[in-house]
Design a protein around this motif. Structure first.
Motif, PDB file in Angstrom:
ATOM      1  N   LEU A   1       0.852  -1.197   0.000  1.00  0.00           N
ATOM      2  CA  LEU A   1       0.000   0.000   0.000  1.00  0.00           C
ATOM      3  C   LEU A   1       0.885   1.244   0.000  1.00  0.00           C
ATOM      4  O   LEU A   1       1.813   1.352   0.802  1.00  0.00           O
ATOM      5  CB  LEU A   1      -0.902  -0.015   1.239  1.00  0.00           C
ATOM      6  N   MET A   2       0.572   2.146  -0.928  1.00  0.00           N
ATOM      7  CA  MET A   2       1.415   3.333  -1.104  1.00  0.00           C
ATOM      8  C   MET A   2       0.638   4.599  -0.787  1.00  0.00           C
ATOM      9  O   MET A   2      -0.571   4.684  -0.984  1.00  0.00           O
ATOM     10  CB  MET A   2       1.893   3.428  -2.563  1.00  0.00           C
ATOM     11  N   ILE A   3       1.366   5.589  -0.308  1.00  0.00           N
ATOM     12  CA  ILE A   3       0.836   6.939  -0.254  1.00  0.00           C
ATOM     13  C   ILE A   3       1.458   7.656  -1.462  1.00  0.00           C
ATOM     14  O   ILE A   3       2.675   7.597  -1.657  1.00  0.00           O
ATOM     15  CB  ILE A   3       1.245   7.651   1.054  1.00  0.00           C
ATOM     16  N   ALA A   4       0.600   8.267  -2.271  1.00  0.00           N
ATOM     17  CA  ALA A   4       1.097   8.834  -3.528  1.00  0.00           C
ATOM     18  C   ALA A   4       0.416  10.166  -3.810  1.00  0.00           C
ATOM     19  O   ALA A   4      -0.568  10.523  -3.142  1.00  0.00           O
ATOM     20  CB  ALA A   4       0.824   7.857  -4.670  1.00  0.00           C
ATOM     21  N   ASP A   5       0.978  10.887  -4.763  1.00  0.00           N
ATOM     22  CA  ASP A   5       0.203  11.992  -5.331  1.00  0.00           C
ATOM     23  C   ASP A   5      -0.132  11.591  -6.766  1.00  0.00           C
ATOM     24  O   ASP A   5       0.028  10.432  -7.129  1.00  0.00           O
ATOM     25  CB  ASP A   5       0.964  13.319  -5.203  1.00  0.00           C
ATOM     26  N   SER A   6      -0.581  12.516  -7.573  1.00  0.00           N
ATOM     27  CA  SER A   6      -1.050  12.113  -8.899  1.00  0.00           C
ATOM     28  C   SER A   6       0.108  11.616  -9.767  1.00  0.00           C
ATOM     29  O   SER A   6      -0.102  10.924 -10.749  1.00  0.00           O
ATOM     30  CB  SER A   6      -1.746  13.293  -9.568  1.00  0.00           C
ATOM     31  N   LYS A   7       1.345  11.987  -9.422  1.00  0.00           N
ATOM     32  CA  LYS A   7       2.464  11.631 -10.296  1.00  0.00           C
ATOM     33  C   LYS A   7       3.356  10.528  -9.756  1.00  0.00           C
ATOM     34  O   LYS A   7       4.002   9.825 -10.523  1.00  0.00           O
ATOM     35  CB  LYS A   7       3.324  12.876 -10.545  1.00  0.00           C
ATOM     36  N   LYS A   8       3.475  10.445  -8.435  1.00  0.00           N
ATOM     37  CA  LYS A   8       4.511   9.564  -7.880  1.00  0.00           C
ATOM     38  C   LYS A   8       4.107   9.082  -6.481  1.00  0.00           C
ATOM     39  O   LYS A   8       3.257   9.697  -5.829  1.00  0.00           O
ATOM     40  CB  LYS A   8       5.832  10.321  -7.785  1.00  0.00           C
ATOM     41  N   ALA A   9       4.776   8.039  -6.074  1.00  0.00           N
ATOM     42  CA  ALA A   9       4.605   7.581  -4.699  1.00  0.00           C
ATOM     43  C   ALA A   9       5.436   8.454  -3.777  1.00  0.00           C
ATOM     44  O   ALA A   9       6.550   8.864  -4.131  1.00  0.00           O
ATOM     45  CB  ALA A   9       5.059   6.128  -4.574  1.00  0.00           C
ATOM     46  N   ILE A  10       4.893   8.772  -2.605  1.00  0.00           N
ATOM     47  CA  ILE A  10       5.649   9.599  -1.659  1.00  0.00           C
ATOM     48  C   ILE A  10       5.898   8.864  -0.337  1.00  0.00           C
ATOM     49  O   ILE A  10       6.489   9.408   0.577  1.00  0.00           O
ATOM     50  CB  ILE A  10       4.948  10.956  -1.397  1.00  0.00           C
ATOM     51  N   GLY A  11       5.435   7.615  -0.257  1.00  0.00           N
ATOM     52  CA  GLY A  11       5.708   6.847   0.963  1.00  0.00           C
ATOM     53  C   GLY A  11       5.087   5.471   0.889  1.00  0.00           C
ATOM     54  O   GLY A  11       4.208   5.214   0.065  1.00  0.00           O
TER      55      GLY A  11
END
Lengths: 668, 338
Positions: free
Chosen positions: A195-205
């Motif tokens: 499970l990832m935390i992401a924004d529209s472009k990339k994973a951030i965590g």
């Protein structure tokens, strides 16, 4: 799990007990305390993690304080209610949005944007608080998230807002072949379940495990997104395992945290950031839920059941007193007590769970000592236990020492003993190369023991243990084998004699040794026999071939007895048929035969015995060159035998020996 | 022929005079005077002799027989007399080391297992063995340890296939046996267990467990306590004091871990207990209702308890062994101390 005594005191202002007294109570009523360490004014109590696997609430100072308050019947200053009611008012607003795509893996996501931060080292007390509990201070923002985790048990994370594309956070599974560099600087390959935390472009965590390097808080960071979320426990655990990355956060998430905790933790961290880093709230608090919040549960407890179950006789008032100390609400109706369990006690759902609460708060020392009163239909234990013990006792009496060897063995000794590895079942996750296969024979192990005991002059050892045969259909057949070994020039006949003595002790009389011409074991051709009892194969007795002894660097001659324990014990009996001592004297005579080379004397004795029922016993008296002298005892139960009777039998013996073995009677 | 008789007689007499004990005398009697003895053989050849020789030879044989008989009797009496005299006069260094038969040695773990077995049987337990290789259900899931649950970390596991493992505890026998039985029952299961952890002085990857459990109506936590008192006293002595404390195993509720006062120092502190006076002994508890349900036993009607001894651990305590590995390493110089 490291717990600060001072921190506990913040939650229990009335706590007078010393750290040692607190630790003693924790040990008796919750989990073992491994150590207490003085750190300046404070004392750090190290409690064993595994024993609170079912208590995610106890992975925090608040949770442990709740416990301690109940042991000493003290009031707990619980901040959760206050924090849950607190509402934050943003001064201005920056965009923030959260979308949970993996709704099955994230029950709740709280987030808020804070700005005006001065990222700097934390004040000394905060750094000390973390260090005492084993966490390295980084900077005030990161430290506060960690501090709140230690305090309330809810992991939090802060992202640099500027690095989050358009202030929108997406909670989703990793994409095929996705990679991320985590805060520890490691590049990590993900799988589709992480499970990832992401924004529209990339994973951030990586959700609930570790943040991404790309959104790390630096001394330049001015604005952050603060996250307090509830992630799925099993998924978190599998991901942490897959990534081989266990963190303080994942240690908590894998225990299945309750979803009420995210909001108060977010508020607590925000307050600390306001206080210590000049933070200003610049968004509404996002509170996205994919599942309803956990509600308190009701458990109905029967007082009489409780007393029966624990062996106590408590009154309802006493039970009430005990459970109220644990902050459980109760309603008492005659025998039944309805208990309301707060949502943070995820471990309580059955009457038995409440019984444990009563017992541990009361103290296990208050439980009386009784034995079950009910009449049990006691069936006897299987005879195997009796006989196995008899076997071991007899062998010990005969001078053998019992060894235990590992049932996991390596390719090396399997091959050295002349077996192939292909037929062995194998561990998927062995500890080492030499403990990788389930043994199919005790022989490699015992040869290894003999080699390791190298210089022992006299060696008489045995083992009774299981071997494991792969059935090719996925099943593994387990069979207990008895193995014994001795050494020296006469080892074969000595071990054979010991085995015969053992058989006799077990009431087994009809043991036959049949020369084995071809074997697939490490046996020495010409010095190996199969053992049969009443025609049934039970095992092998033989010397080990020098070739295999060489492999193990064993210098002495070695003979091994290798039999199926149960096959052998099937013939054991406690019953015997008594024969009266004959009133009439036996007639004893010695017959000597010249025999061809390679004649098996065992078969000759067997043959002589079979000639006539009046032959009571045949002993080998002497064996010299090609002469075998037998002492034959003739016995009639009801009268003295005549010369004629004996003469007739003698004639038959002589004839049989001639025909069967080409053995000629030697004239005396 | 005459010469032959004489030779036989002489041979006999010289052998008899040199005989040292009764056994030898008896043996010589058979050799010379027995039914198939040397004289009998000579006698049997008389019919073949010329008639005029028969009587004389017969007499010679009889004389020889008489002489042999007399000598046997006199030598027999002499031996008897000498022995009596020797008993008075003979000196033996009774402090010299005895001539010992070889004695073997039982592995100390086996001894503990037998002691526990005897104690269990006194309480009416049936002793049973179950397989070492089990599936995930019996070892974990049926005991409230679901896949991917952190409680799996309590026991590091070897795997053979995805579903097959060498059991990590003899608790794997609980549901396996209970589902075939009708309460009430008391069962005990000794056996080998496996843990995927490196061995050191206090850990082994292959060691023994001895599980016990009882299920019936009205079986209580107090009954568990009493049972453990009885069993531990049987193995470690009547003086032992026990401390029950809370713990967590997913298959029992309530759970109790038991420490005992050190049997070597009675709680004063010594090398066997690391100075604390107390030793951790075993885990136990009331069988979790879900485990009973998994074995198709109704927890509304029945209750039960379960506990598990570690014979290796008890052997370490009882024999002051500070390295668990000695039991499996088969060093005879060590094993022969027990």
């Amino acid at each position: 799990m490291l717990i600060s005594y001072h921190w506990l005191k913040k939650f229990i202002p009335g706590l007078k007990a010393t750290p040692e007294q607190v630790a003693e109570k924790i040990t008796l009523s919750l989990v073992e305390v491994e150590s207490i360490t003085r750190r300046g004014e404070d004392a750090i109590i190290d409690i064993e993690n595994k024993g609170i696997t079912n208590r995610p609430d106890c992975f925090s100072h608040l949770g442990v304080a709740r416990e301690v308050a109940s042991y000493f019947d003290l009031k707990l200053d619980d901040p959760l209610g206050r924090l849950t009611k607190t509402r934050l008012k943003p001064a201005t607003k920056l965009p923030l949005a959260v979308e949970v795509k993996a709704t099955d893996l994230c029950q709740r996501y709280n987030a808020v944007v804070l700005t005006n931060l001065t990222v700097a080292p934390s004040p000394r007390w905060l750094q000390a608080g973390l260090e005492n509990c084993g966490i390295r201070p980084i900077n005030n923002v990161v430290d506060i998230t960690n501090y709140v985790m230690l305090e309330l048990g809810q992991p939090l994370h802060a992202f640099d807002y500027e690095k989050v594309e358009k202030g929108k956070i997406i909670v989703r599974r990793a994409q095929p072949k996705e990679q991320i560099t985590t805060l520890d600087g490691a590049g990590r390959d993900l799988n589709g379940q992480v499970l990832m935390i992401a924004d529209s472009k990339k994973a951030i965590g990586i959700a609930g495990i570790m943040g991404g390097k790309n959104s790390e808080i630096t001394f330049q960071t001015r604005t952050i997104v603060l996250e307090a979320a509830n992630f799925n426990a099993i998924n978190n655990r599998l991901s942490a395992k897959f990534l081989k990355l266990r963190t303080e956060a994942s240690t908590r998430f894998e225990k299945d945290l309750e979803n009420n905790l995210t909001y108060p933790a977010l508020i607590r961290a925000t307050q600390l950031l306001q206080e210590l880093a000049g933070a200003k709230v610049v968004s509404d608090v996002i509170d996205l839920k994919t599942k309803p919040l956990s509600k308190p549960k009701e458990i109905t407890l029967s007082l009489s059941w409780l007393n029966n179950f624990l062996g106590l006789s408590l009154t309802s008032a006493e039970v009430k007193g005990i459970l109220q100390r644990l902050s459980l609400e109760l309603e008492i109706n005659k025998d039944s007590i309805i208990i309301t369990v707060p949502s943070y006690r995820r471990d309580l759902s059955l009457e038995a769970d409440i019984a444990e609460e009563v017992a541990r708060i009361l103290g296990y020392d208050r439980i009386p000592i009784t034995l079950p009163q009910e009449q049990m239909g006691a069936e006897g234990s299987p005879p195997l236990f009796f006989w196995r013990r008899k076997v071991k006792e007899t062998l010990v009496g005969l001078g053998f020492t019992e060894i235990h060897t590992y049932s996991l063995i390596g390719e090396d000794i399997i091959k050295k003993a002349g077996y192939t590895i292909e037929t062995h079942s194998r561990l998927r996750n062995p500890l080492s190369e030499d403990r990788i296969y389930l043994r199919r024979s005790l022989i490699p192990g015992i040869l290894e023991v003999i080699a390791e005991n190298g210089s022992v002059e006299k060696l008489k050892i045995f083992e009774s243990a299981k071997i494991f045969l792969d059935e090719n259909n996925g099943d593994i057949f387990e069979n207990e084998v008895l193995i014994a070994a001795n050494c020296g020039e006469k080892s074969f006949l000595t071990l054979k004699g010991h085995f015969e003595a053992l058989a006799e002790a077990l009431g087994i009389n009809d043991v036959e040794f049949i020369p084995l011409e071809h074997t697939d074991g490490p046996w020495l051709t010409g010095r190996v026999a199969e053992i049969k009892i009443r025609g049934e194969f039970v095992g092998v007795l033989g010397e080990i071939s020098p070739q295999f002894l060489e492999n193990f660097s064993i210098a002495q001659r070695i003979t091994i007895l290798n039999i199926g324990l149960e096959a052998f014990l099937n013939f054991a009996t406690v019953f015997k048929t008594y024969t009266p001592i004959p009133k009439y004297p036996p007639i004893i005579e010695d017959l000597a035969f010249n025999v061809p080379v390679y004649t098996h004397v065992g078969q000759m004795i067997q043959s002589i015995k079979q000639v006539d029922g009046l032959i009571n016993n045949v002993d080998l008296l002497d064996s010299f060159d090609q002469t075998r002298t037998f002492r034959i005892t003739y016995q009639h139960q009801e009268r003295t035998m005549t010369d004629r009777e004996v003469g007739k039998i003698r004639k038959e013996i002589i004839q049989k020996m001639k025909i069967k073995f080409a053995a000629e009677l030697k004239q005396l | 022929m005459r010469e032959q008789i004489l030779n036989t007689k002489n041979e006999a007499l010289s052998l008899i005079i040199n005989a040292k004990d009764k056994i030898e005398i008896d043996r010589l009697r058979i050799v010379f005077l027995g039914r198939k003895g040397r004289l009998a053989k000579l006698t049997s050849s008389i019919p073949q002799l010329p008639d005029n020789d028969k009587a004389q030879i017969g007499k010679l044989i009889n004389d020889a027989k008489k002489a042999i008989e007399d000598t046997l009797a006199s030598q027999g009496a002499k031996i008897k007399a000498t022995r009596r005299q020797d008993e008075k006069e003979e000196w033996l260094d009774v402090t010299a080391p005895g001539i010992r038969p070889e004695i073997g040695h039982l592995n100390p773990v086996t001894r503990i297992i037998w002691e526990l077995t005897e104690a269990f049987e006194k309480l009416g337990y049936q002793i049973v063995e179950t397989p070492e290789i089990v599936n995930d259900w019996y070892n974990f899931e049926s005991l409230n340890i679901p896949p991917h649950h952190p409680s799996r970390d309590l026991q590091d596991t070897f795997w053979i296939t995805e579903n097959l493992l060498p059991r990590t505890h003899t608790s794997s026998a609980q549901v396996m046996l209970m589902e075939k039985l009708k309460p009430p029952f008391k069962i005990a299961i000794p056996g080998w267990v496996y843990r995927c952890e490196r061995s050191d002085a206090t850990h082994e990857f292959y060691f023994t467990h001895y599980e016990g459990f009882a299920v019936g109506k009205n079986i209580s936590f107090a009954d568990l306590k009493g049972t453990l008192y009885f069993l531990l006293r049987s193995v470690l002595g009547n003086e032992i004091k026990l401390k029950f404390r809370a713990s967590y195993f997913p298959y029992v509720e309530p759970c109790a871990e038991i420490s005992g006062s050190c049997p070597h120092c009675q709680g004063k502190g010594c090398s066997a207990c690391g100075g604390s006076g107390w030793l951790e002994l075993l885990g136990s508890g009331m069988i979790h209702p879900q485990v009973l349900k998994n074995a198709k036993i109704n927890p509304e009607i029945y209750s039960g308890f379960a506990f598990c001894f570690g014979p290796h651990r008890l052997a370490m305590i009882k024999y002051k062994v500070n390295d668990m590995r000695i039991f499996n390493n088969a060093n005879l110089r060590i094993l022969q101390q027990f």
